[in-house]
Design a protein around this motif. Sequence first.
Motif, PDB file in Angstrom:
ATOM      1  N   TRP A  59      -7.760  21.680  35.750  1.00  0.00           N
ATOM      2  CA  TRP A  59      -7.096  22.823  35.138  1.00  0.00           C
ATOM      3  C   TRP A  59      -5.743  22.464  34.546  1.00  0.00           C
ATOM      4  O   TRP A  59      -5.195  23.200  33.744  1.00  0.00           O
ATOM      5  CB  TRP A  59      -6.947  23.933  36.187  1.00  0.00           C
ATOM      6  CG  TRP A  59      -8.281  24.261  36.778  1.00  0.00           C
ATOM      7  CD1 TRP A  59      -9.210  25.122  36.298  1.00  0.00           C
ATOM      8  CD2 TRP A  59      -8.845  23.671  37.940  1.00  0.00           C
ATOM      9  NE1 TRP A  59     -10.317  25.112  37.096  1.00  0.00           N
ATOM     10  CE2 TRP A  59     -10.136  24.235  38.107  1.00  0.00           C
ATOM     11  CE3 TRP A  59      -8.402  22.716  38.855  1.00  0.00           C
ATOM     12  CZ2 TRP A  59     -10.966  23.888  39.165  1.00  0.00           C
ATOM     13  CZ3 TRP A  59      -9.241  22.374  39.910  1.00  0.00           C
ATOM     14  CH2 TRP A  59     -10.502  22.953  40.059  1.00  0.00           C
ATOM     15  N   SER A 111      -7.011  26.010  39.991  1.00  0.00           N
ATOM     16  CA  SER A 111      -7.201  26.736  38.732  1.00  0.00           C
ATOM     17  C   SER A 111      -5.965  27.573  38.412  1.00  0.00           C
ATOM     18  O   SER A 111      -5.161  27.898  39.287  1.00  0.00           O
ATOM     19  CB  SER A 111      -8.437  27.633  38.807  1.00  0.00           C
ATOM     20  OG  SER A 111      -8.332  28.568  39.869  1.00  0.00           O
ATOM     21  N   GLN A 148      -7.017  30.563  32.331  1.00  0.00           N
ATOM     22  CA  GLN A 148      -8.469  30.442  32.363  1.00  0.00           C
ATOM     23  C   GLN A 148      -9.213  31.765  32.340  1.00  0.00           C
ATOM     24  O   GLN A 148     -10.274  31.863  31.714  1.00  0.00           O
ATOM     25  CB  GLN A 148      -8.890  29.666  33.629  1.00  0.00           C
ATOM     26  CG  GLN A 148      -8.475  28.212  33.625  1.00  0.00           C
ATOM     27  CD  GLN A 148      -8.773  27.543  34.949  1.00  0.00           C
ATOM     28  OE1 GLN A 148      -7.884  27.198  35.711  1.00  0.00           O
ATOM     29  NE2 GLN A 148     -10.038  27.348  35.242  1.00  0.00           N
TER      30      GLN A 148
END
Length: 606
Positions: free
Chosen positions: A98, A327, A332
């Motif tokens: 990420w 993440s 995202q």
Amino acid sequence: MKKMVQKIRESRLSLIMLFIAPAATFYLLEWYTHNPFETMKTTPQVLNLVMFELLALLLFAVFGRLHAALMTETLFFGIYGLANYFVLNFRSVPIQPWDLLSVGTAASVAGNYDYTLDRQALLVVLGFVLLLILEFFCRFSLKKGTWKLRLPAAASLVVLLGAFGLMFHSDEIVEQKLRLYNKLFTPTTISYKNGTALAFVMELRYLSVDKPAGYSADAAAEELAALEEQSMSMPVSVQPVSAQPGSNGEGQLPNIIVIMDEAFSDPAVLGDFAVNEDYMPFVHNLLDGAENTVFGRLNVSVLGGNTANTEFEYLTGNTMAFLPQGSIPYQQYITGHTPSLASHLAGLGYQTVAMHPYNASGWDRDTVYPLMGFEEMYFLPDFEEPVKVRNYVSDQSDFEKIIEIFENKEEGPLFLFNVTMQNHSSYTESFDNFTPVIEADCGSQTLNNYLSLLRLTDDALSDLIAYFEGQEEETVIVFFGDHQTTNSVIEPILKQNGKRSSTLTQEEQTSRYQVPFFIWANYDIGEETGVETSANYLAAKTLEAAGVPMDGYFTYLSGLSETVPVICAGHVTLADGTLTSADDQTELLSDYRGYQYYRLFDASSD
């Protein structure tokens, strides 16, 4: 004849290098940060070697020249390993998939770090240079016209590498057959035990989020609506005194000012150490039980970086425990209008403002904030001639901007969410505009610098509270840190207490994810001290303390916190003090998983 024999020998040596060089590249990559022979078992070492060999063969099939293939692989991992070395030093967590989405944010603060190599890393760099020189002389090449064979060979190797990588996305294979370390909430450990490259491949499976078992968007929407209706219909007489809406006598809800202070934490939770003077006297005074104050420890999901994840948890009520480790939801998952504390308060008539004295593009805040319900945003260009500490806007100037916005706000209540910047790492350099005043007995100037920055924040915070004590409009101020600082800063404290960051027990590790928080008001609210909570619950606690009606989701979270007071990526704490994890409490947290998935991925499409 002699030339032919010499050519055969050179070819054999070059082909031997085809197997030796990728192995050397792998071990050098690991040596940047740790000794692979001490941390890795035989199985993960063999798996990494296979992966590096397959990649070298693929590059050889593509280029047709051995030196080009080997040097490309070695150069890539040499640079990647160096970047990973610095990232690990700066935030105590290695590079993860990420992070590729965060290159812009990382670049914006890259100039503020110390890029000194330790002796081991310097030797590794020299090792990579020597390996590149050796590879340069591997002049074995495939004959011209072999592209008809190389093309299918390359395609086959791509498929083989893909299948090899997908193998590590199977829990059965990883856990039962290969017995690899798979606790993704400890990214440094998984990197050390499984290898830097293999750990990265394992984490790729979590780029997307699967729907929870038995999930139904319609059912989640209906249940949350029922909870909201139930909350709104609750008689004021049965609500906590501090949660009675319109308590100011004028029917207007209070202003809510939230400050998430960069890297603000109290290292005292890690062990005893002495200082020449208190580094946060105002905050410590609140700890003793101040009037109209809720005070305690906030458990967060990140350490040393990834600030955006703590603000994500606070603003949305969602938890990183249900999302892939490492993440970044801002980059995202938030692609459309997303329910949050800001959107909820906007619906109640609040003026919603987000503020951050740095670049608007950091963590995509300028894109995400409007999607979460913020109507106004202020970033670095909006601060006129601020006082800076080191290279960042001081908390004093930052808090003065809060007062400026408050004094010029619209009629009606204000919700202001502020992320500060003063205390951002690194803490190793000296500056003309920053003189450390705190000295710890641990003998670390880096720690002294960090503690001295905390003292500046504490002084500015004291002035801010004093200002709002004198205001007639009822105002609630929420203050908390986004994460603790990196291992390199607090290591002297651990060492003085007979510990090391690399050998902390699971229970001791939880203290690395705790920061102080308080909710203060300039009017009568119920006092609490010693509160243990997590960032995902703090917005609900804010609404409760401020006496602001809650929607169904925050109502649910308020109730859940009684049973499970702490939920974060690294650990979960039950009401009886049991330390566990989200994966071990699937049934208990199943409703929460469903509601969060709905709010994050489906609610915006309703």
